[in-house]
Design a protein around this motif. Structure first.
Motif, PDB file in Angstrom:
ATOM      1  N   THR A  40      23.968  -9.499  64.224  1.00 55.11           N
ATOM      2  CA  THR A  40      22.567  -9.790  63.941  1.00 55.11           C
ATOM      3  C   THR A  40      22.186 -11.141  64.549  1.00 55.11           C
ATOM      4  OG1 THR A  40      22.989 -10.957  61.868  1.00 55.11           O
ATOM      5  CG2 THR A  40      22.791  -8.543  61.764  1.00 55.11           C
ATOM      6  N   ASN A  41      20.897 -11.406  64.594  1.00 56.37           N
ATOM      7  CA  ASN A  41      20.425 -12.670  65.143  1.00 56.37           C
ATOM      8  C   ASN A  41      21.048 -13.852  64.408  1.00 56.37           C
ATOM      9  OD1 ASN A  41      18.601 -14.190  66.946  1.00 56.37           O
ATOM     10  ND2 ASN A  41      17.541 -14.737  65.049  1.00 56.37           N
ATOM     11  N   ALA A  42      21.087 -13.775  63.075  1.00 56.13           N
ATOM     12  CA  ALA A  42      21.670 -14.869  62.289  1.00 56.13           C
ATOM     13  C   ALA A  42      23.160 -15.008  62.562  1.00 56.13           C
ATOM     14  CB  ALA A  42      21.420 -14.634  60.800  1.00 56.13           C
ATOM     15  N   GLU A  43      23.861 -13.890  62.730  1.00 51.96           N
ATOM     16  CA  GLU A  43      25.301 -13.934  62.962  1.00 51.96           C
ATOM     17  C   GLU A  43      25.632 -14.542  64.318  1.00 51.96           C
ATOM     18  OE1 GLU A  43      26.465 -10.026  60.222  1.00 51.96           O
ATOM     19  OE2 GLU A  43      26.225  -9.814  62.399  1.00 51.96           O
ATOM     20  N   VAL A  44      24.903 -14.156  65.349  1.00 54.66           N
ATOM     21  CA  VAL A  44      25.219 -14.683  66.677  1.00 54.66           C
ATOM     22  C   VAL A  44      24.822 -16.150  66.781  1.00 54.66           C
ATOM     23  CG1 VAL A  44      23.083 -14.074  67.917  1.00 54.66           C
ATOM     24  CG2 VAL A  44      25.265 -14.071  69.122  1.00 54.66           C
ATOM     25  N   ILE A  45      23.767 -16.560  66.104  1.00 55.87           N
ATOM     26  CA  ILE A  45      23.409 -17.982  66.079  1.00 55.87           C
ATOM     27  C   ILE A  45      24.503 -18.779  65.374  1.00 55.87           C
ATOM     28  CG2 ILE A  45      21.827 -19.652  65.038  1.00 55.87           C
ATOM     29  CD1 ILE A  45      19.564 -17.673  65.633  1.00 55.87           C
ATOM     30  N   LYS A  46      25.028 -18.244  64.276  1.00 56.91           N
ATOM     31  CA  LYS A  46      26.102 -18.929  63.557  1.00 56.91           C
ATOM     32  C   LYS A  46      27.340 -19.047  64.435  1.00 56.91           C
ATOM     33  CE  LYS A  46      28.726 -18.866  59.222  1.00 56.91           C
ATOM     34  NZ  LYS A  46      28.868 -18.254  57.885  1.00 56.91           N
ATOM     35  N   ALA A 150      27.965 -10.318  73.235  1.00 59.79           N
ATOM     36  CA  ALA A 150      27.199 -11.281  74.017  1.00 59.79           C
ATOM     37  C   ALA A 150      26.831 -12.469  73.129  1.00 59.79           C
ATOM     38  CB  ALA A 150      25.942 -10.633  74.576  1.00 59.79           C
ATOM     39  N   ILE A 151      27.314 -13.650  73.499  1.00 63.91           N
ATOM     40  CA  ILE A 151      26.932 -14.880  72.801  1.00 63.91           C
ATOM     41  C   ILE A 151      25.663 -15.450  73.427  1.00 63.91           C
ATOM     42  CG2 ILE A 151      27.669 -17.232  72.236  1.00 63.91           C
ATOM     43  CD1 ILE A 151      30.557 -16.181  72.255  1.00 63.91           C
ATOM     44  N   ASP A 152      25.570 -15.351  74.749  1.00 66.86           N
ATOM     45  CA  ASP A 152      24.370 -15.730  75.496  1.00 66.86           C
ATOM     46  C   ASP A 152      23.780 -14.475  76.134  1.00 66.86           C
ATOM     47  OD1 ASP A 152      24.868 -18.529  75.098  1.00 66.86           O
ATOM     48  OD2 ASP A 152      26.310 -18.467  76.758  1.00 66.86           O
ATOM     49  N   ARG A 153      22.582 -14.585  76.651  1.00 66.14           N
ATOM     50  CA  ARG A 153      22.010 -13.536  77.468  1.00 66.14           C
ATOM     51  C   ARG A 153      22.907 -13.307  78.682  1.00 66.14           C
ATOM     52  NH1 ARG A 153      18.957  -8.986  78.630  1.00 66.14           N
ATOM     53  NH2 ARG A 153      18.331  -9.061  80.815  1.00 66.14           N
ATOM     54  N   ALA A 154      23.229 -12.047  78.964  1.00 65.63           N
ATOM     55  CA  ALA A 154      24.050 -11.692  80.125  1.00 65.63           C
ATOM     56  C   ALA A 154      23.247 -10.756  81.014  1.00 65.63           C
ATOM     57  CB  ALA A 154      25.345 -11.022  79.677  1.00 65.63           C
ATOM     58  N   ASP A 155      23.079 -11.133  82.273  1.00 65.89           N
ATOM     59  CA  ASP A 155      22.326 -10.303  83.205  1.00 65.89           C
ATOM     60  C   ASP A 155      22.896 -10.490  84.610  1.00 65.89           C
ATOM     61  OD1 ASP A 155      21.166 -12.769  84.132  1.00 65.89           O
ATOM     62  OD2 ASP A 155      19.623 -12.604  82.591  1.00 65.89           O
ATOM     63  N   VAL A 156      22.277  -9.833  85.572  1.00 62.23           N
ATOM     64  CA  VAL A 156      22.770  -9.898  86.947  1.00 62.23           C
ATOM     65  C   VAL A 156      22.821 -11.341  87.433  1.00 62.23           C
ATOM     66  CG1 VAL A 156      22.301  -9.219  89.328  1.00 62.23           C
ATOM     67  CG2 VAL A 156      21.978  -7.564  87.484  1.00 62.23           C
ATOM     68  N   GLY A 157      21.839 -12.147  87.040  1.00 62.90           N
ATOM     69  CA  GLY A 157      21.747 -13.507  87.533  1.00 62.90           C
ATOM     70  C   GLY A 157      22.896 -14.409  87.135  1.00 62.90           C
ATOM     71  N   ASN A 158      23.439 -14.231  85.938  1.00 58.64           N
ATOM     72  CA  ASN A 158      24.523 -15.126  85.502  1.00 58.64           C
ATOM     73  C   ASN A 158      25.880 -14.434  85.409  1.00 58.64           C
ATOM     74  OD1 ASN A 158      24.123 -13.672  83.135  1.00 58.64           O
ATOM     75  ND2 ASN A 158      23.775 -15.468  81.829  1.00 58.64           N
ATOM     76  N   GLY A 159      26.026 -13.306  86.079  1.00 53.25           N
ATOM     77  CA  GLY A 159      27.349 -12.685  86.200  1.00 53.25           C
ATOM     78  C   GLY A 159      27.730 -11.778  85.062  1.00 53.25           C
ATOM     79  N   CYS A 160      26.827 -10.863  84.685  1.00 51.80           N
ATOM     80  CA  CYS A 160      27.143  -9.932  83.598  1.00 51.80           C
ATOM     81  C   CYS A 160      28.232  -8.944  84.023  1.00 51.80           C
ATOM     82  CB  CYS A 160      25.896  -9.168  83.174  1.00 51.80           C
ATOM     83  SG  CYS A 160      25.273  -7.990  84.398  1.00 51.80           S
ATOM     84  N   LEU A 161      28.757  -8.226  83.051  1.00 51.71           N
ATOM     85  CA  LEU A 161      29.805  -7.247  83.323  1.00 51.71           C
ATOM     86  C   LEU A 161      29.241  -6.076  84.131  1.00 51.71           C
ATOM     87  CD1 LEU A 161      32.819  -7.235  82.356  1.00 51.71           C
ATOM     88  CD2 LEU A 161      32.153  -5.356  80.849  1.00 51.71           C
ATOM     89  N   GLN A 162      30.037  -5.596  85.064  1.00 45.80           N
ATOM     90  CA  GLN A 162      29.737  -4.377  85.801  1.00 45.80           C
ATOM     91  C   GLN A 162      30.810  -3.348  85.473  1.00 45.80           C
ATOM     92  OE1 GLN A 162      29.422  -5.371  90.027  1.00 45.80           O
ATOM     93  NE2 GLN A 162      28.861  -7.465  89.412  1.00 45.80           N
ATOM     94  N   VAL A 163      30.414  -2.089  85.337  1.00 42.62           N
ATOM     95  CA  VAL A 163      31.374  -1.029  85.038  1.00 42.62           C
ATOM     96  C   VAL A 163      31.132   0.148  85.976  1.00 42.62           C
ATOM     97  CG1 VAL A 163      31.481  -1.722  82.604  1.00 42.62           C
ATOM     98  CG2 VAL A 163      29.938   0.127  83.277  1.00 42.62           C
TER      99      VAL A 163
END
Length: 295
Positions: A40-46, A150-163
């Motif tokens: 949840t939002n609270a859990e990942v912020i913690k 995901a602790i941070d936003r992960a996308d193509v720009g910052n090297g997200c996982l590819q499968v």
């Protein structure tokens, strides 16, 4: 843009995460499923706030791993979940029960790692299967499953996982060394890319990717101004106990906790029960053993 027909599910706070027949079918067809808001939002912020503290005991165990292309990825790696905040996440019902339903039996905590790709400097991961090198640890069958949070936003720009969708059905591929990493036979990967869809798994903080140990995956270097931190918890089926001692845990019964335990946890830095692994340090506490029930 998100790929079409992705196996995406949603965790609803306050409700159990029910593993349906459709979820199982998607997992075994694709080799992965995505669960939005698994934390949840609270859990990942913690979790994020805990790891960002200068005095974080967990992050004090980090080390650098070369990617074979001149950059490093910073890792923190441990066996046995322990009783701290990361341990509560590793042991909570929505994670453990889901893995058990998908992989088909009781699981235990094989290990967890935090992957830190810093802005402009974070390294890449080569194409690989986790079972490609876990096989060498005496693990007989590919009955392992991982959850990437995901602790941070992960996308193509910052090297997200590819499968490569469905690549777990290829079975284990031979692996060699690329820098400090294990990489899959690149010719085999080239052929797989011709017939399988490559997906960039973009995730918001708290999203979870649950994937099979034979799924081919990689990630690019982080050339953006944004960091990309992930936590990946790995589980082995209890009846797949390794045949030899090695640097990851053999079967140790896992005591699950309620999902509420994450937000109720006040233990951020007592790491008792965890066994950290750092290839750049002598870790006598990580010598293989079977300590019995570890919480």
């Amino acid at each position: 843009m998100e790929a079409k027909d992705l196996p995406v599910y949603q965790f609803v706070e306050g409700k159990p995460l029910i593993v349906t027949d459709g979820m199982k079918k998607d997992f075994w067809k694709n080799g992965f499923i995505i669960v939005r808001n698994l934390l949840t939002n609270a859990e990942v912020i913690k979790l994020r706030s805990s790891l960002e503290r200068p005095e974080s005991a967990v992050m004090g165990e980090s080390y650098d791993q070369g990617d074979g292309d001149g950059r490093n990825i910073r890792l923190t790696l441990w066996n046995h979940p322990g009783n701290d905040l990361t341990g509560m996440i590793n042991r909570c019902e929505k994670v453990v029960n889901t893995c058990q339903e998908l992989i088909g039996g009781e699981v235990y905590h094989y290990h967890t790692k935090i992957v830190q790709k810093e802005p402009r400097t974070g390294g890449a991961f080569q194409w690989h299967q986790d079972y490609g090198y876990w096989y060498l640890n005496g693990v007989m069958f590919p009955d392992l499953i991982s959850v990437q949070f995901a602790i941070d936003r992960a996308d193509v720009g910052n090297g997200c996982l590819q499968v490569l969708r469905g690549s777990h059905r290829m079975g284990r591929i031979e692996h060699g060394r690329v820098g400090d990493q294990a990489g899959a036979d690149i010719q085999r990967v080239y052929e797989a890319e011709k017939v399988m869809e490559k997906i960039h798994v973009e995730m918001d903080p708290g999203d979870g990717l649950i994937f099979h140990c034979n799924l081919l995956h990689r990630s690019d270097q982080n050339n953006s101004d944004r960091r990309r931190w992930m936590m990946i918890a790995c589980y082995n089926r209890a009846d797949n106990n390794p045949t030899k001692d090695h640097h990851h845990a053999r079967y140790t019964p896992l005591e699950t906790v309620s999902n509420k335990a994450i937000m109720e946890c006040k233990n951020l830095d007592d790491l008792s029960g965890k066994w950290f692994i750092n290839p750049h340090k002598a870790n006598p506490e990580c010598l293989p053993t079977n300590p019995g029930k570890v919480r």
